[in-house]
Motif scaffolding. Sequence first.
Motif, PDB file in Angstrom:
ATOM      1  N   THR A  11     -24.849  48.518 103.553  1.00  0.00           N
ATOM      2  CA  THR A  11     -23.843  47.553 103.121  1.00  0.00           C
ATOM      3  C   THR A  11     -23.955  46.306 103.987  1.00  0.00           C
ATOM      4  OG1 THR A  11     -22.325  49.291 102.407  1.00  0.00           O
ATOM      5  CG2 THR A  11     -21.368  47.130 102.843  1.00  0.00           C
ATOM      6  N   ALA A  12     -23.927  45.149 103.361  1.00  0.00           N
ATOM      7  CA  ALA A  12     -24.058  43.898 104.108  1.00  0.00           C
ATOM      8  C   ALA A  12     -23.092  42.853 103.575  1.00  0.00           C
ATOM      9  CB  ALA A  12     -25.487  43.367 104.030  1.00  0.00           C
ATOM     10  N   GLU A  13     -22.605  42.026 104.486  1.00  0.00           N
ATOM     11  CA  GLU A  13     -21.796  40.877 104.107  1.00  0.00           C
ATOM     12  C   GLU A  13     -22.720  39.692 103.870  1.00  0.00           C
ATOM     13  OE1 GLU A  13     -18.512  37.766 106.023  1.00  0.00           O
ATOM     14  OE2 GLU A  13     -19.099  39.582 107.133  1.00  0.00           O
ATOM     15  N   PRO A  64     -31.893  44.855  97.542  1.00  0.00           N
ATOM     16  CA  PRO A  64     -32.472  46.202  97.617  1.00  0.00           C
ATOM     17  C   PRO A  64     -33.766  46.268  98.425  1.00  0.00           C
ATOM     18  CG  PRO A  64     -31.709  45.747  95.392  1.00  0.00           C
ATOM     19  CD  PRO A  64     -31.645  44.451  96.144  1.00  0.00           C
ATOM     20  N   ASN A  65     -34.502  45.161  98.499  1.00  0.00           N
ATOM     21  CA  ASN A  65     -35.725  45.142  99.300  1.00  0.00           C
ATOM     22  C   ASN A  65     -35.442  45.299 100.781  1.00  0.00           C
ATOM     23  OD1 ASN A  65     -37.083  44.639  96.915  1.00  0.00           O
ATOM     24  ND2 ASN A  65     -37.208  42.438  97.252  1.00  0.00           N
ATOM     25  N   LYS A  87     -19.993  44.228  95.395  1.00  0.00           N
ATOM     26  CA  LYS A  87     -20.865  44.481  94.231  1.00  0.00           C
ATOM     27  C   LYS A  87     -21.939  45.481  94.648  1.00  0.00           C
ATOM     28  CE  LYS A  87     -24.212  42.255  91.119  1.00  0.00           C
ATOM     29  NZ  LYS A  87     -23.607  42.623  89.816  1.00  0.00           N
ATOM     30  N   ARG A  88     -22.141  46.501  93.823  1.00  0.00           N
ATOM     31  CA  ARG A  88     -23.264  47.417  93.997  1.00  0.00           C
ATOM     32  C   ARG A  88     -24.507  46.778  93.396  1.00  0.00           C
ATOM     33  NH1 ARG A  88     -23.547  51.767  97.312  1.00  0.00           N
ATOM     34  NH2 ARG A  88     -24.654  53.034  95.754  1.00  0.00           N
ATOM     35  N   VAL A  89     -25.551  46.666  94.195  1.00  0.00           N
ATOM     36  CA  VAL A  89     -26.775  46.022  93.715  1.00  0.00           C
ATOM     37  C   VAL A  89     -27.890  47.035  93.485  1.00  0.00           C
ATOM     38  CG1 VAL A  89     -26.259  43.787  94.705  1.00  0.00           C
ATOM     39  CG2 VAL A  89     -27.459  45.489  96.093  1.00  0.00           C
ATOM     40  N   SER A  90     -27.718  48.253  93.969  1.00  0.00           N
ATOM     41  CA  SER A  90     -28.656  49.340  93.662  1.00  0.00           C
ATOM     42  C   SER A  90     -27.956  50.658  93.980  1.00  0.00           C
ATOM     43  CB  SER A  90     -29.955  49.214  94.470  1.00  0.00           C
ATOM     44  OG  SER A  90     -29.736  49.468  95.839  1.00  0.00           O
ATOM     45  N   GLU A  91     -28.489  51.735  93.464  1.00  0.00           N
ATOM     46  CA  GLU A  91     -27.890  53.049  93.652  1.00  0.00           C
ATOM     47  C   GLU A  91     -28.849  53.973  94.418  1.00  0.00           C
ATOM     48  OE1 GLU A  91     -24.861  53.789  92.965  1.00  0.00           O
ATOM     49  OE2 GLU A  91     -24.412  51.928  91.887  1.00  0.00           O
ATOM     50  N   LYS A  92     -28.288  54.834  95.223  1.00  0.00           N
ATOM     51  CA  LYS A  92     -29.065  55.836  95.948  1.00  0.00           C
ATOM     52  C   LYS A  92     -29.275  57.027  95.043  1.00  0.00           C
ATOM     53  CE  LYS A  92     -29.083  58.729 100.101  1.00  0.00           C
ATOM     54  NZ  LYS A  92     -30.450  58.369 100.489  1.00  0.00           N
ATOM     55  N   HIS A  93     -30.510  57.478  94.923  1.00  0.00           N
ATOM     56  CA  HIS A  93     -30.822  58.620  94.088  1.00  0.00           C
ATOM     57  C   HIS A  93     -30.915  59.870  94.989  1.00  0.00           C
ATOM     58  CE1 HIS A  93     -31.510  56.002  90.699  1.00  0.00           C
ATOM     59  NE2 HIS A  93     -32.298  55.253  91.456  1.00  0.00           N
ATOM     60  N   ASN A  94     -29.836  60.648  94.982  1.00  0.00           N
ATOM     61  CA  ASN A  94     -29.797  61.844  95.807  1.00  0.00           C
ATOM     62  C   ASN A  94     -30.715  62.914  95.248  1.00  0.00           C
ATOM     63  OD1 ASN A  94     -27.785  60.819  97.623  1.00  0.00           O
ATOM     64  ND2 ASN A  94     -26.243  61.217  96.029  1.00  0.00           N
ATOM     65  N   SER A  95     -31.423  63.607  96.106  1.00  0.00           N
ATOM     66  CA  SER A  95     -32.324  64.672  95.654  1.00  0.00           C
ATOM     67  C   SER A  95     -31.563  65.963  95.437  1.00  0.00           C
ATOM     68  CB  SER A  95     -33.426  64.879  96.702  1.00  0.00           C
ATOM     69  OG  SER A  95     -32.871  65.177  97.961  1.00  0.00           O
TER      70      SER A  95
END
Length: 205
Positions: free
Chosen positions: A117-119, A146-147, A197-205
């Motif tokens: 998370t970043a401001e 996301p990069n 704002k969510r800009v990408s999602e973490k894909h949990n295994s």
Amino acid sequence: MSVCPYGRRFFLYKWADFWYIPLWNILKKAGMEMRPNMTIREAVMEDLPRIVDIYNSTIEGRMVTADLDPVTVESRIGWFHEHNSNTRPLWVMTEMENIIGWLSFQNFYGRPAYNATAEVSIYIDASYRKRGIGKTFLEEAILRAPNYGIRTLLGFIFGHNEPSIRLFKRYGFETWAHLPNVAELDGVERDLVILGKRVSEKHNS
């Protein structure tokens, strides 16, 4: 290739830490004028005095920052070094090599659990405001976050700074917190709004 908010495609080229964006193509459709030789690049230490100048130019307006008096270049050296190219970049926009605005990604709360998370903060020279530069910066922040391992972007904005709130909401930010009367500017209590704002999602295994 990306799609600008006005429906026109534009090219974004990257060489190392340097981007070339033909911004005039974007703004022409919106009826705005901008010279064609503007670039976004990562900041270097030699840019810090100009970054500080732009920051200080916003203090008197009492809408953008909670600082009440101008800051010095020396006082911002530590802040500058908190940025890095891999996770928390600091960008400047230039016209003919003159810095006209900057954007920073900063840590939220400073604990490891919040690393994704970043401001995001945007500051623009007074002569270049209302010319779409904030929109371009915010678009690039959303696209590239996301990069840098960032999944959530936050904006901390005074409640009376309606132009900035409208800008962030235009790009899908939502009000996640409203802190009433937490700041005092020239004897007037002001609210702080936290937009996220969510800009990408973490894909949990």
